[in-house]
Design a protein around this motif. Structure first.
Motif, short mmCIF file in Angstrom:
data_model
loop_
_atom_site.label_atom_id
_atom_site.label_comp_id
_atom_site.label_asym_id
_atom_site.label_seq_id
_atom_site.Cartn_x
_atom_site.Cartn_y
_atom_site.Cartn_z
N ALA A 85 -3.02 -13.25 18.84
CA ALA A 85 -2.22 -12.86 20.38
C ALA A 85 -1.71 -11.21 19.81
N ASP A 86 -1.01 -11.50 18.42
CA ASP A 86 -0.19 -10.12 18.51
C ASP A 86 -0.46 -8.46 18.37
N THR A 87 -0.28 -7.80 19.22
CA THR A 87 -0.62 -6.57 19.32
C THR A 87 -1.03 -5.70 18.12
N ASN A 88 0.60 -5.91 17.93
CA ASN A 88 0.54 -5.25 16.26
C ASN A 88 -0.47 -6.13 14.75
N ALA A 89 -0.42 -6.52 15.11
CA ALA A 89 -1.80 -7.46 13.98
C ALA A 89 -3.39 -6.91 14.55
N THR A 90 -3.17 -6.47 15.66
CA THR A 90 -4.42 -5.92 16.02
C THR A 90 -4.84 -4.24 15.58
N LYS A 91 -4.10 -3.40 15.51
CA LYS A 91 -3.79 -3.09 15.76
C LYS A 91 -3.53 -2.34 14.06
N LEU A 120 -7.88 5.18 -0.55
CA LEU A 120 -8.20 6.48 0.19
C LEU A 120 -7.84 8.25 0.60
N ASN A 121 -8.75 8.93 0.25
CA ASN A 121 -7.94 10.52 -0.11
C ASN A 121 -7.98 11.19 1.06
N ARG A 122 -7.93 12.11 0.94
CA ARG A 122 -7.85 13.82 2.27
C ARG A 122 -8.83 13.22 2.93
N SER A 123 -10.19 13.66 2.50
CA SER A 123 -11.25 13.95 2.87
C SER A 123 -12.42 12.89 3.08
N ALA A 124 -11.58 11.61 2.87
CA ALA A 124 -12.39 10.20 3.52
C ALA A 124 -11.62 10.44 4.71
N LEU A 125 -9.63 10.27 4.80
CA LEU A 125 -9.59 9.72 5.98
C LEU A 125 -10.15 11.51 7.14
N ASP A 126 -9.98 13.02 6.79
CA ASP A 126 -11.31 13.50 7.33
C ASP A 126 -12.36 12.92 8.27
N ASP A 127 -13.34 13.40 7.10
CA ASP A 127 -14.80 12.32 7.70
C ASP A 127 -14.07 11.07 8.62
N ILE A 128 -13.36 10.54 8.35
CA ILE A 128 -13.11 9.30 9.60
C ILE A 128 -12.75 9.51 11.00
N ASP A 136 -12.50 7.00 19.02
CA ASP A 136 -12.19 6.40 20.40
C ASP A 136 -11.79 4.65 20.59
N ILE A 137 -12.21 4.20 19.38
CA ILE A 137 -11.10 3.16 18.33
C ILE A 137 -9.76 3.34 19.00
N ARG A 138 -9.12 4.07 17.34
CA ARG A 138 -7.90 5.06 17.44
C ARG A 138 -7.39 4.73 18.68
N LYS A 139 -7.99 5.70 19.83
CA LYS A 139 -6.85 5.86 21.15
C LYS A 139 -6.95 4.91 21.43
N GLU A 144 -1.45 8.26 18.67
CA GLU A 144 -2.64 9.62 18.59
C GLU A 144 -2.71 9.65 17.47
N THR A 145 -3.48 9.72 16.21
CA THR A 145 -3.94 10.87 15.06
C THR A 145 -3.97 9.17 13.79
N TRP A 146 -5.17 9.90 13.04
CA TRP A 146 -5.06 9.21 11.88
C TRP A 146 -4.18 9.42 11.20
N ASP A 147 -3.18 10.84 11.06
CA ASP A 147 -2.58 10.57 10.23
C ASP A 147 -1.25 9.63 10.73
N LYS A 148 -1.35 9.10 11.99
CA LYS A 148 -0.61 8.10 12.85
C LYS A 148 -0.53 6.61 12.25
N ALA A 149 -1.43 6.12 12.15
CA ALA A 149 -2.77 5.47 11.90
C ALA A 149 -1.59 4.94 10.33
N MET A 150 -2.21 6.08 9.79
CA MET A 150 -2.39 5.95 8.19
C MET A 150 -0.52 5.10 7.87
#
Length: 189
Positions: A85-91, A120-128, A136-139, A144-150
């Motif tokens: 049930a942990d929000t952090n675990a879900t993220k 996982l390199n820069r081009s893979a992150l750009d593709d994602i 949509d899932i990230r939001k 906010e951004t994929w950099d913040k997700a990493m």
């Protein structure tokens, strides 16, 4: 055998506690960007060598010390069922699943995500980042951004930085990925 507090390295014990209360896992090894290799984690070794002591210590302060043998990492939780049930675990799980989905769709082996020369390199992150469904899932996760997700994964020791926007998964990250792949495989039978 009971270990007294005087036999435990106090600085390591304090670092272990600080790591856990900041929502991180403690993995057996971590990636050292300067040496460009995996290094033994002395906090993990301290926990492993004094498992009974730390298990009791965390019980006394209201936590469970969890040891994941397969993924070679430790973490704490408030209850045995909390992690579902942990929000952090879900993220964490959602971000890892997006990475895995992208990786598999490209025809790559998931184990390569833990290999420093591949990862996982820069081009893979750009593709994602170019995929609307992934954004949509990230939001929806409130990131906010994929950099913040990493950064979110790195801050919790599920991902390590290997270079400029080049990442590899830790043993904990790989454990969660493999666990979800196994669940999906079982459900699709």
């Amino acid at each position: 055998m009971t270990v007294s507090f005087s036999q435990i390295n106090m600085l390591k014990s304090q670092k272990i506690y600080a790591t856990f209360v900041n929502g991180k896992v403690i993995t057996k090894q971590f990636y050292d960007i300067y040496q460009q290799s995996f290094i033994e984690n002395t906090l993990y070794t301290e926990l492993f060598n004094n498992l009974d002591h730390f298990t009791q210590l965390y019980q006394h302060i209201g936590y469970y010390l969890n040891f994941n043998v397969e993924g070679e990492f430790f973490y704490i939780s408030r209850s045995e069922v909390e992690e579902d049930a942990d929000t952090n675990a879900t993220k964490i799980q959602a971000i890892l699943l997006i990475i895995a989905r992208y990786w598999v769709d490209k025809g790559f082996d998931l184990d390569d995500l833990a290999t420093p020369v591949i990862g996982l390199n820069r081009s893979a992150l750009d593709d994602i980042a170019d995929q609307a469904i992934y954004n949509d899932i990230r939001k929806a996760l409130g990131i906010e951004t994929w950099d913040k997700a990493m950064t979110y994964l790195m801050d919790r020791n599920f991902l390590y930085l290997c270079g400029d926007k080049h990442y590899i998964l830790s043993s904990a990250g790989m454990y969660f990925l493999n666990r979800h792949v196994e669940k999906y495989s079982e459900e699709s039978l």
